[in-house]
Write an enzyme that holds these catalytic residues in place. Structure first.
Site, PDB file in Angstrom:
ATOM      1  NE  ARG A 287      -0.350  -9.689  51.174  1.00 63.39           N
ATOM      2  CZ  ARG A 287      -1.118  -8.723  52.327  1.00 63.39           C
ATOM      3  NH1 ARG A 287      -2.491  -8.184  52.278  1.00 63.39           N
ATOM      4  NH2 ARG A 287      -0.117  -8.106  52.692  1.00 63.39           N
TER       5      ARG A 287
ATOM      6  CE  LYS B 265       2.153 -25.104  33.862  1.00 66.02           C
ATOM      7  NZ  LYS B 265       3.409 -25.719  32.611  1.00 66.02           N
TER       8      LYS B 265
ATOM      9  CD  GLU C  93       0.901 -25.533  21.526  1.00 73.37           C
ATOM     10  OE1 GLU C  93       1.090 -26.606  22.034  1.00 73.37           O
ATOM     11  OE2 GLU C  93       1.739 -24.667  21.245  1.00 73.37           O
TER      12      GLU C  93
ATOM     13  CE  LYS D 287      -3.259 -26.602  29.449  1.00 75.58           C
ATOM     14  NZ  LYS D 287      -2.241 -25.338  29.198  1.00 75.58           N
TER      15      LYS D 287
ATOM     16  CD  GLU E 125       5.006 -28.520  33.941  1.00 73.73           C
ATOM     17  OE1 GLU E 125       4.332 -27.425  32.906  1.00 73.73           O
ATOM     18  OE2 GLU E 125       6.243 -29.042  33.201  1.00 73.73           O
TER      19      GLU E 125
ATOM     20  NE  ARG F 133      -0.184 -27.393  33.356  1.00 68.14           N
ATOM     21  CZ  ARG F 133      -0.866 -26.121  33.968  1.00 68.14           C
ATOM     22  NH1 ARG F 133      -1.472 -26.957  35.000  1.00 68.14           N
ATOM     23  NH2 ARG F 133      -1.517 -25.066  32.990  1.00 68.14           N
TER      24      ARG F 133
ATOM     25  CG  ASN G 162       6.030 -28.962  29.002  1.00 64.05           C
ATOM     26  OD1 ASN G 162       4.822 -27.936  28.701  1.00 64.05           O
ATOM     27  ND2 ASN G 162       6.484 -29.327  29.961  1.00 64.05           N
TER      28      ASN G 162
ATOM     29  CG  HIS H 253       6.492 -27.081  24.370  1.00 62.03           C
ATOM     30  ND1 HIS H 253       5.150 -27.467  23.297  1.00 62.03           N
ATOM     31  CD2 HIS H 253       5.579 -26.025  24.529  1.00 62.03           C
ATOM     32  CE1 HIS H 253       4.019 -27.222  23.202  1.00 62.03           C
ATOM     33  NE2 HIS H 253       4.302 -26.250  23.606  1.00 62.03           N
TER      34      HIS H 253
ATOM     35  CG  HIS I 247       9.893 -23.277  25.185  1.00 65.85           C
ATOM     36  ND1 HIS I 247      10.034 -24.149  26.404  1.00 65.85           N
ATOM     37  CD2 HIS I 247       9.259 -23.438  24.643  1.00 65.85           C
ATOM     38  CE1 HIS I 247       8.424 -24.225  27.008  1.00 65.85           C
ATOM     39  NE2 HIS I 247       7.963 -23.161  25.613  1.00 65.85           N
TER      40      HIS I 247
ATOM     41  CG  HIS J 275       4.088 -20.769  22.049  1.00 66.87           C
ATOM     42  ND1 HIS J 275       5.495 -21.087  22.016  1.00 66.87           N
ATOM     43  CD2 HIS J 275       3.380 -21.598  21.922  1.00 66.87           C
ATOM     44  CE1 HIS J 275       5.455 -22.354  23.407  1.00 66.87           C
ATOM     45  NE2 HIS J 275       4.443 -23.142  22.830  1.00 66.87           N
TER      46      HIS J 275
HETATM   47  P1  NAD Z   1      -0.808 -12.961  21.515  1.00 66.25           P
HETATM   48  O1  NAD Z   1      -1.803 -12.919  22.733  1.00 66.25           O
HETATM   49  O2  NAD Z   1      -0.153 -12.219  21.206  1.00 66.25           O
HETATM   50  O3  NAD Z   1      -1.989 -12.956  19.901  1.00 66.25           O
HETATM   51  C1  NAD Z   1      -1.151 -13.170  18.493  1.00 66.25           C
HETATM   52  C2  NAD Z   1      -1.662 -11.699  17.829  1.00 66.25           C
HETATM   53  O4  NAD Z   1      -2.828 -12.122  17.337  1.00 66.25           O
HETATM   54  C3  NAD Z   1      -1.503 -10.848  18.654  1.00 66.25           C
HETATM   55  O5  NAD Z   1      -1.089  -8.859  17.513  1.00 66.25           O
HETATM   56  C4  NAD Z   1      -2.898 -10.600  19.030  1.00 66.25           C
HETATM   57  O6  NAD Z   1      -3.373  -8.861  19.503  1.00 66.25           O
HETATM   58  C5  NAD Z   1      -3.602 -11.416  18.314  1.00 66.25           C
HETATM   59  N1  NAD Z   1      -4.640 -11.349  18.280  1.00 66.25           N
HETATM   60  C6  NAD Z   1      -5.666 -11.734  19.125  1.00 66.25           C
HETATM   61  N2  NAD Z   1      -6.814 -12.728  18.968  1.00 66.25           N
HETATM   62  C7  NAD Z   1      -7.669 -11.903  17.911  1.00 66.25           C
HETATM   63  C8  NAD Z   1      -8.952 -11.936  17.143  1.00 66.25           C
HETATM   64  N3  NAD Z   1      -9.134 -12.872  17.735  1.00 66.25           N
HETATM   65  N4  NAD Z   1      -8.445 -11.438  15.831  1.00 66.25           N
HETATM   66  C9  NAD Z   1      -6.666 -11.205  15.336  1.00 66.25           C
HETATM   67  N5  NAD Z   1      -6.348 -11.006  15.821  1.00 66.25           N
HETATM   68  C10 NAD Z   1      -6.371 -11.447  17.015  1.00 66.25           C
HETATM   69  O7  NAD Z   1       0.043 -14.634  20.855  1.00 66.25           O
HETATM   70  P2  NAD Z   1      -0.770 -16.467  21.608  1.00 66.25           P
HETATM   71  O8  NAD Z   1      -0.086 -16.916  20.478  1.00 66.25           O
HETATM   72  O9  NAD Z   1      -2.540 -16.377  21.559  1.00 66.25           O
HETATM   73  O10 NAD Z   1      -0.018 -16.545  22.851  1.00 66.25           O
HETATM   74  C11 NAD Z   1       1.290 -16.671  22.743  1.00 66.25           C
HETATM   75  C12 NAD Z   1       1.732 -16.370  24.541  1.00 66.25           C
HETATM   76  O11 NAD Z   1       0.718 -17.454  24.625  1.00 66.25           O
HETATM   77  C13 NAD Z   1       2.949 -16.935  24.576  1.00 66.25           C
HETATM   78  O12 NAD Z   1       3.327 -15.528  25.877  1.00 66.25           O
HETATM   79  C14 NAD Z   1       3.130 -17.420  25.572  1.00 66.25           C
HETATM   80  O13 NAD Z   1       3.977 -18.004  26.016  1.00 66.25           O
HETATM   81  C15 NAD Z   1       1.584 -18.190  26.335  1.00 66.25           C
HETATM   82  N6  NAD Z   1       1.093 -19.217  26.352  1.00 66.25           N
HETATM   83  C16 NAD Z   1       1.023 -19.511  27.905  1.00 66.25           C
HETATM   84  C17 NAD Z   1       0.046 -20.596  28.049  1.00 66.25           C
HETATM   85  C18 NAD Z   1       0.068 -21.316  29.453  1.00 66.25           C
HETATM   86  O14 NAD Z   1      -0.433 -22.029  29.995  1.00 66.25           O
HETATM   87  N7  NAD Z   1      -0.269 -20.180  30.282  1.00 66.25           N
HETATM   88  C19 NAD Z   1       0.968 -21.823  27.370  1.00 66.25           C
HETATM   89  C20 NAD Z   1       0.648 -21.877  26.282  1.00 66.25           C
HETATM   90  C21 NAD Z   1       1.370 -20.235  26.190  1.00 66.25           C
HETATM   91  N1  GLY Z   2       1.067 -25.153  28.244  1.00 69.57           N
HETATM   92  C1  GLY Z   2       1.588 -26.301  29.499  1.00 69.57           C
HETATM   93  C2  GLY Z   2       0.858 -26.520  30.267  1.00 69.57           C
HETATM   94  O1  GLY Z   2      -0.167 -25.406  30.910  1.00 69.57           O
HETATM   95  O2  GLY Z   2       1.281 -26.736  31.350  1.00 69.57           O
END
Ligand code: NAD
Ligand code: GLY
Length: 361
Positions: A121, A143, A185, A228, A238, A242, A246, A249, A253, A266
């Site tokens: 939980r 998130k 971003e 942020k 949101e 917030r 987007n 986006h 998306h 992305h």
């Molecule tokens: P990711 O986590 O897949 O990382 C990209 C690649 O880089 C992967 O292959 C990873 O293994 C590699 N990697 C990570 N750190 C590294 C490093 N220091 N050196 C070498 N390789 C490294 O992708 P991302 O772009 O970091 O994140 C994308 C995700 O984030 C999506 O799932 C998206 O939905 C999510 N996201 C979430 C929010 C939120 O508010 N929670 C906001 C934006 C995006």
């Molecule tokens: N990436 C959008 C949010 O965190 O609200």
């Protein structure tokens, strides 16, 4: 070291931005009294780069830590990996006082954060992001979640970390394409809320892409997090503000969805989405042609992969399925000016079609 605060009352937490900070993770954990059993969740790329190092340095400081790793990539934000992580934690006797350290990009942060939100939980967790996208966006704001076969990020929660530790040195091992996509971003924060910051980024893109100017890089990471943090502090769930995050986006998306999340990172999809949103801002008469042209020239410097000839209908239909869309119709984040965003539903479908053509041009 400078700290940015996400101000959420008793759930407030600091974001520490400091080159080499990962080596001080143990001290940060002690300062926050997070000394119960520690579990790093990481992925198979990050583990050999940083995971083992972090584990050894914590163990040397008398803080033993277990490590669980998932395959790298978006497909790990799945029910299957979630279940494997719960099983791993249970087998290693994790309990309600255990602490999860999410070490990796946004995939690891979202997945490990969701494990933390739901295991017994809800247990405490820490974000140690290692991609630009994760350092300026996904690790901040709470998130967390996974994907459902019917759509991205459809299963999730709000669960704030205890702190976020940003070590810009970890970015040096990132592929260049990931660096550029992450910088999209960063530019987004300039567009939506700070024209001076926007100019700083736009005037320094080659230096940012090279990661060589540490002071510049850290100040940009910090400013992105503070924008942020400010937005999240005012609108955690949101209900309005917030949604400004987007920007780009809505169509971004849709591009990811129609290309099956396989062709574009992305940030690259968001870059095209921002181009379309800039066009719509001009089309609605809130952004000047001069601003539009200048902004598009800046976006071109990212050298994102070219868009294939995407079908308008497929993009429009993907937009309609987006979870951000409500029964009141599509909400758009558009600009009055660089640094001044607003939300509107007043966008004609014909303008969207024009924006798609503009984005492809
Ligand atoms: P990711 O986590 O897949 O990382 C990209 C690649 O880089 C992967 O292959 C990873 O293994 C590699 N990697 C990570 N750190 C590294 C490093 N220091 N050196 C070498 N390789 C490294 O992708 P991302 O772009 O970091 O994140 C994308 C995700 O984030 C999506 O799932 C998206 O939905 C999510 N996201 C979430 C929010 C939120 O508010 N929670 C906001 C934006 C995006
Ligand atoms: N990436 C959008 C949010 O965190 O609200």
């Amino acid at each position: 070291m400078t700290t940015v605060t996400v101000d959420l009352g008793e759930r407030s937490y600091p974001i520490c931005v400091d080159a080499g900070a990962l080596a001080q993770l143990g001290e940060h954990l002690q300062k926050h009294h997070l000394t119960e059993r520690l579990f790093i969740i990481t992925d198979d790329n990050v583990r050999p780069l940083y995971g083992d190092k972090v584990r050894h340095s914590l163990a040397a400081a008398g803080m033993p830590v277990e490590m669980l790793s998932v395959p790298a990539g978006e497909s790990s934000k799945s029910f299957e990996q979630l279940q494997l992580l719960y099983t791993g934690l249970l087998e290693k006797k994790a309990d309600r006082n255990s602490i999860i350290i999410a070490l990796g990009g946004g995939v690891v942060g979202d997945l490990a954060g969701y494990v933390a939100a739901t295991f017994m939980r809800g247990i405490r967790f820490v974000q140690a992001p290692t991609t630009i996208l994760a350092q300026v966006d996904s690790s901040v704001g709470g998130k967390v979640g996974i994907n459902h076969p019917l759509g991205k990020n459809l299963i999730g929660a709000f669960h704030q970390p205890q702190f976020v530790l940003i070590d810009a040195e970890t970015l040096t091992t990132l592929p260049e394409r990931e660096i550029r996509a992450g910088c999209v971003e960063i530019l987004k924060y300039g567009y939506i809320s700070d024209a001076v910051f926007y100019e700083q980024i736009a005037g320094n893109l080659p230096a940012l892409f090279s990661l060589k100017e540490t002071a510049l890089l850290e100040s940009v990471l910090r400013r992105s997090c503070s924008i942020k943090a400010e937005i999240v502090s005012k609108d955690e769930r949101e209900s309005g503000l917030r949604a400004m995050l987007n920007f780009g986006h809505t169509i971004g998306h849709a591009i990811e969805a129609v290309t099956n999340y396989g062709s574009f990172l992305h940030g690259e999809a968001v870059l095209y989405g921002m181009k379309a949103a800039l066009y719509l801002s001009w089309r609605r008469g809130t952004l000047t042609k001069e601003c539009l042209d200048e902004a598009v020239a800046i976006l071109a410097q990212f050298n994102a992969p070219a868009l294939p000839d995407l079908d308008h209908r497929a993009l429009l239909s993907a937009m309609q399925k987006d979870k951000k869309r409500s029964s009141m119709g599509q909400q758009w984040v558009l600009l009055h000016d660089i640094g001044r965003a607003y939300l509107t539903r007043d966008v004609k479908e014909q303008w969207v079609e024009e924006a798609i053509d503009f984005m492809k041009s």
